[in-house]
Motif scaffolding. Structure first.
Motif, PDB file in Angstrom:
ATOM      1  N   UNK A 234       1.034  -1.169  -0.005  1.00 37.17           N
ATOM      2  CA  UNK A 234       0.141   0.055   0.116  1.00 37.17           C
ATOM      3  C   UNK A 234       0.941   1.169   0.032  1.00 37.17           C
ATOM      4  N   UNK A 235       0.501   2.285  -0.796  1.00 34.05           N
ATOM      5  CA  UNK A 235       1.582   3.434  -0.702  1.00 34.05           C
ATOM      6  C   UNK A 235       0.402   4.464  -0.698  1.00 34.05           C
ATOM      7  N   UNK A 236       0.639   5.203   0.452  1.00 31.06           N
ATOM      8  CA  UNK A 236      -0.392   6.470   0.638  1.00 31.06           C
ATOM      9  C   UNK A 236       0.341   7.753   0.604  1.00 31.06           C
ATOM     10  N   UNK A 237       1.501   7.576   0.054  1.00 29.55           N
ATOM     11  CA  UNK A 237       2.327   8.969   0.086  1.00 29.55           C
ATOM     12  C   UNK A 237       2.364   9.438  -1.377  1.00 29.55           C
ATOM     13  N   UNK A 238       2.357   8.852  -2.250  1.00 26.64           N
ATOM     14  CA  UNK A 238       2.200   9.193  -3.729  1.00 26.64           C
ATOM     15  C   UNK A 238       1.113  10.112  -3.973  1.00 26.64           C
ATOM     16  N   UNK A 239       1.166  11.069  -5.110  1.00 28.44           N
ATOM     17  CA  UNK A 239       0.216  11.599  -5.876  1.00 28.44           C
ATOM     18  C   UNK A 239      -1.074  10.777  -5.701  1.00 28.44           C
TER      19      UNK A 239
ATOM     20  N   UNK B   9      -2.294 -11.638  -8.924  1.00 31.09           N
ATOM     21  CA  UNK B   9      -2.214 -10.315  -8.196  1.00 31.09           C
ATOM     22  C   UNK B   9      -2.783  -9.209  -8.864  1.00 31.09           C
ATOM     23  N   UNK B  10      -3.566  -8.399  -8.308  1.00 38.61           N
ATOM     24  CA  UNK B  10      -4.249  -7.077  -8.853  1.00 38.61           C
ATOM     25  C   UNK B  10      -3.824  -5.956  -8.525  1.00 38.61           C
ATOM     26  N   UNK B  11      -3.495  -4.808  -9.103  1.00 38.60           N
ATOM     27  CA  UNK B  11      -3.014  -3.497  -8.628  1.00 38.60           C
ATOM     28  C   UNK B  11      -4.253  -2.442  -8.686  1.00 38.60           C
ATOM     29  N   UNK B  12      -4.224  -1.953  -7.274  1.00 36.11           N
ATOM     30  CA  UNK B  12      -5.433  -0.998  -7.373  1.00 36.11           C
ATOM     31  C   UNK B  12      -4.812   0.485  -7.378  1.00 36.11           C
ATOM     32  N   UNK B  13      -5.750   1.327  -7.660  1.00 38.23           N
ATOM     33  CA  UNK B  13      -5.523   2.645  -7.372  1.00 38.23           C
ATOM     34  C   UNK B  13      -6.912   3.430  -6.769  1.00 38.23           C
ATOM     35  N   UNK B  14      -6.647   4.500  -5.962  1.00 36.14           N
ATOM     36  CA  UNK B  14      -7.505   5.131  -5.498  1.00 36.14           C
ATOM     37  C   UNK B  14      -8.182   6.223  -6.206  1.00 36.14           C
ATOM     38  N   UNK B  15      -9.333   6.134  -6.650  1.00 36.10           N
ATOM     39  CA  UNK B  15      -9.927   6.721  -7.647  1.00 36.10           C
ATOM     40  C   UNK B  15     -11.449   7.276  -7.326  1.00 36.10           C
ATOM     41  N   UNK B  16     -11.692   8.413  -7.444  1.00 39.11           N
ATOM     42  CA  UNK B  16     -13.081   9.038  -7.120  1.00 39.11           C
ATOM     43  C   UNK B  16     -13.641   8.512  -5.844  1.00 39.11           C
TER      44      UNK B  16
END
Length: 197
Positions: free
Chosen positions: A134-139, A159-166
């Motif tokens: 989990x990376x919470x520090x990037x843009x 494996x799945x990669x996720x992004x935080x969007x909307x």
């Protein structure tokens, strides 16, 4: 004599004040260290909470996916899951793949990115979900979750990669770790290949 007493009193006062200043600075340093450690603890707690949110989100998605596969007898090719649970950039790339398929008369056929299988009609189970990163520090906040897809007589690590969007976590890429397939990369290669037209 009076002058000597005055100088002695002044020196004692200065030393005492200097001692208090040092003591005061020590308290400041000590308080700063406490604040830093409290910040680190809060950061760790926030990271653990976010991992829990990511894990619950992924488990919910795959629980629904398994239910749909079971309902349809192990065959489910519906892009509604992509629209509901994947990132905007994933859906844009998927649309480019579908357009290329239509224009070229060819099919993009690596694997079914949801089931990690090449064939339909297979009953599946999804298990052993684990938040890998989990990376919470990037843009853009990012996360990766590993899991295992079980078929009747075999299994596939994935494996799945996720992004935080909307305001929510969405899937941005799928990886079949058994055959080392990066689905997004394979889709880009398919779309960019000029020989397929």
């Amino acid at each position: 004599m009076a002058l000597a007493a005055f100088v002695l009193a002044l020196t004692t006062t200065s030393c005492r004040d200097r001692g208090q200043m040092v003591t005061g600075d020590t308290h400041v340093v000590s308080d700063s260290a406490k604040l830093a450690s409290t910040g680190a603890i809060n950061s760790e707690m926030r990271m653990e909470a976010e991992k829990g949110i990511v894990l619950d989100r992924v488990k919910d998605i795959y629980r629904l996916l398994k239910s749909e596969y079971m309902y349809h007898g192990g065959s489910y090719e519906n892009e509604i899951f992509d629209k509901m649970f994947c990132s905007k950039s994933w859906n844009k790339l998927l649309l480019a793949v579908r357009c290329k398929e239509e224009q070229s008369g060819t099919l993009f056929f690596e694997i079914n990115h949801w089931s990690m299988t090449r064939y339909s009609g297979v009953l599946l189970s999804f298990d052993e979900f684990e938040v890998e990163h989990v990376d919470l520090l990037s843009d853009v906040k990012r996360a990766s979750v590993t899991f295992t897809v079980y078929e009747a007589d075999t299994y596939t690590p994935a494996r799945i990669d996720l992004v935080f969007e909307d305001g929510r976590w969405v899937i941005d890429n799928f990886h079949n770790l058994k055959y080392m397939i990066d689905v997004r990369n394979a889709m880009w290669n398919y779309v960019a290949n000029p020989r397929i037209m």
